[in-house]
Design a protein around this motif. Structure first.
Motif, PDB file in Angstrom:
ATOM      1  N   GLU A  32       0.852  -1.188   0.000  1.00  0.00           N
ATOM      2  CA  GLU A  32       0.000   0.000   0.000  1.00  0.00           C
ATOM      3  C   GLU A  32       0.882   1.230   0.000  1.00  0.00           C
ATOM      4  OE1 GLU A  32      -3.228   0.282   2.730  1.00  0.00           O
ATOM      5  OE2 GLU A  32      -3.550  -1.875   2.681  1.00  0.00           O
ATOM      6  N   ARG A  33       0.515   2.185  -0.814  1.00  0.00           N
ATOM      7  CA  ARG A  33       1.307   3.412  -0.903  1.00  0.00           C
ATOM      8  C   ARG A  33       0.713   4.466   0.018  1.00  0.00           C
ATOM      9  NH1 ARG A  33       2.223   4.869  -7.007  1.00  0.00           N
ATOM     10  NH2 ARG A  33       3.666   6.309  -6.055  1.00  0.00           N
ATOM     11  N   MET A  34       1.584   5.252   0.596  1.00  0.00           N
ATOM     12  CA  MET A  34       1.152   6.359   1.449  1.00  0.00           C
ATOM     13  C   MET A  34       0.602   7.465   0.557  1.00  0.00           C
ATOM     14  SD  MET A  34       1.886   5.289   4.494  1.00  0.00           S
ATOM     15  CE  MET A  34       1.762   6.739   5.500  1.00  0.00           C
ATOM     16  N   ILE A  35      -0.295   8.266   1.111  1.00  0.00           N
ATOM     17  CA  ILE A  35      -0.899   9.345   0.334  1.00  0.00           C
ATOM     18  C   ILE A  35       0.159  10.314  -0.173  1.00  0.00           C
ATOM     19  CG2 ILE A  35      -1.429  10.851   2.304  1.00  0.00           C
ATOM     20  CD1 ILE A  35      -3.728  10.304  -0.705  1.00  0.00           C
ATOM     21  N   THR A  36       1.211  10.535   0.607  1.00  0.00           N
ATOM     22  CA  THR A  36       2.275  11.443   0.152  1.00  0.00           C
ATOM     23  C   THR A  36       2.990  10.879  -1.067  1.00  0.00           C
ATOM     24  OG1 THR A  36       3.744  10.459   1.804  1.00  0.00           O
ATOM     25  CG2 THR A  36       2.692  12.539   2.391  1.00  0.00           C
ATOM     26  N   GLU A  37       3.156   9.541  -1.110  1.00  0.00           N
ATOM     27  CA  GLU A  37       3.763   8.913  -2.283  1.00  0.00           C
ATOM     28  C   GLU A  37       2.858   9.085  -3.502  1.00  0.00           C
ATOM     29  OE1 GLU A  37       6.021   4.988  -1.637  1.00  0.00           O
ATOM     30  OE2 GLU A  37       4.436   4.997  -0.123  1.00  0.00           O
ATOM     31  N   LEU A  38       1.571   8.866  -3.297  1.00  0.00           N
ATOM     32  CA  LEU A  38       0.628   8.986  -4.406  1.00  0.00           C
ATOM     33  C   LEU A  38       0.580  10.405  -4.949  1.00  0.00           C
ATOM     34  CD1 LEU A  38      -2.274   6.796  -3.006  1.00  0.00           C
ATOM     35  CD2 LEU A  38      -0.721   6.228  -4.870  1.00  0.00           C
ATOM     36  N   LEU A  39       0.540  11.373  -4.038  1.00  0.00           N
ATOM     37  CA  LEU A  39       0.458  12.763  -4.473  1.00  0.00           C
ATOM     38  C   LEU A  39       1.769  13.243  -5.100  1.00  0.00           C
ATOM     39  CD1 LEU A  39      -1.630  14.318  -1.572  1.00  0.00           C
ATOM     40  CD2 LEU A  39      -2.401  13.610  -3.841  1.00  0.00           C
ATOM     41  N   GLY A  40       2.863  12.544  -4.827  1.00  0.00           N
ATOM     42  CA  GLY A  40       4.147  12.892  -5.413  1.00  0.00           C
ATOM     43  C   GLY A  40       4.361  12.268  -6.783  1.00  0.00           C
ATOM     44  N   ASP A  41       3.469  11.384  -7.172  1.00  0.00           N
ATOM     45  CA  ASP A  41       3.576  10.717  -8.462  1.00  0.00           C
ATOM     46  C   ASP A  41       3.363  11.731  -9.587  1.00  0.00           C
ATOM     47  OD1 ASP A  41       2.227   9.312 -10.870  1.00  0.00           O
ATOM     48  OD2 ASP A  41       3.134   7.667  -9.736  1.00  0.00           O
ATOM     49  N   PRO A  42       4.254  11.772 -10.573  1.00  0.00           N
ATOM     50  CA  PRO A  42       4.124  12.760 -11.651  1.00  0.00           C
ATOM     51  C   PRO A  42       2.796  12.685 -12.410  1.00  0.00           C
ATOM     52  CG  PRO A  42       6.277  11.731 -11.722  1.00  0.00           C
ATOM     53  CD  PRO A  42       5.484  10.989 -10.697  1.00  0.00           C
ATOM     54  N   LEU A  43       2.287  11.476 -12.624  1.00  0.00           N
ATOM     55  CA  LEU A  43       1.015  11.341 -13.330  1.00  0.00           C
ATOM     56  C   LEU A  43      -0.132  11.933 -12.510  1.00  0.00           C
ATOM     57  CD1 LEU A  43      -0.548  10.346 -15.764  1.00  0.00           C
ATOM     58  CD2 LEU A  43      -0.738   8.114 -14.664  1.00  0.00           C
ATOM     59  N   VAL A  44      -0.124  11.661 -11.210  1.00  0.00           N
ATOM     60  CA  VAL A  44      -1.155  12.218 -10.326  1.00  0.00           C
ATOM     61  C   VAL A  44      -1.049  13.740 -10.314  1.00  0.00           C
ATOM     62  CG1 VAL A  44      -1.964  12.344  -7.931  1.00  0.00           C
ATOM     63  CG2 VAL A  44      -1.315  10.137  -8.916  1.00  0.00           C
ATOM     64  N   GLN A  45       0.165  14.257 -10.268  1.00  0.00           N
ATOM     65  CA  GLN A  45       0.356  15.712 -10.277  1.00  0.00           C
ATOM     66  C   GLN A  45      -0.148  16.332 -11.575  1.00  0.00           C
ATOM     67  OE1 GLN A  45       4.488  16.362  -9.358  1.00  0.00           O
ATOM     68  NE2 GLN A  45       4.177  15.912  -7.186  1.00  0.00           N
ATOM     69  N   MET A  46       0.076  15.654 -12.692  1.00  0.00           N
ATOM     70  CA  MET A  46      -0.426  16.160 -13.974  1.00  0.00           C
ATOM     71  C   MET A  46      -1.951  16.183 -13.993  1.00  0.00           C
ATOM     72  SD  MET A  46       2.304  14.409 -16.673  1.00  0.00           S
ATOM     73  CE  MET A  46       1.003  14.106 -17.819  1.00  0.00           C
ATOM     74  N   MET A  47      -2.563  15.135 -13.452  1.00  0.00           N
ATOM     75  CA  MET A  47      -4.025  15.086 -13.412  1.00  0.00           C
ATOM     76  C   MET A  47      -4.586  16.164 -12.495  1.00  0.00           C
ATOM     77  SD  MET A  47      -4.533  10.936 -13.396  1.00  0.00           S
ATOM     78  CE  MET A  47      -6.147  11.045 -12.722  1.00  0.00           C
ATOM     79  N   MET A  48      -3.932  16.360 -11.347  1.00  0.00           N
ATOM     80  CA  MET A  48      -4.388  17.402 -10.424  1.00  0.00           C
ATOM     81  C   MET A  48      -4.272  18.775 -11.076  1.00  0.00           C
ATOM     82  SD  MET A  48      -2.883  15.964  -6.784  1.00  0.00           S
ATOM     83  CE  MET A  48      -2.833  17.570  -6.085  1.00  0.00           C
TER      84      MET A  48
END
Length: 58
Positions: free
Chosen positions: A7-23
């Protein structure tokens, strides 16, 4: 054997470049999201039980 991904921590998920692009595309402010997530985490924290309930047999 069942494979369960870590399981990934929320900070890891939010640091993901793809997630950042979507945000960014959705105009999500990372600081606003962090504040809302902290509020939600605090609201979901278990409340402490009254002393009488702590000594009740299960």
């Amino acid at each position: 054997m069942i494979f369960r991904p870590k399981e990934r921590m929320i900070t890891e998920l939010l640091g993901d470049p793809l997630v950042q692009m979507m945000m960014h595309a959705d105009r999500v402010d990372p600081q606003d999201l962090a504040r809302e997530l902290h509020k939600l985490a605090n609201a979901l924290k278990p409340k402490s039980l009254p002393i009488a309930c702590r000594v009740c047999p299960a």
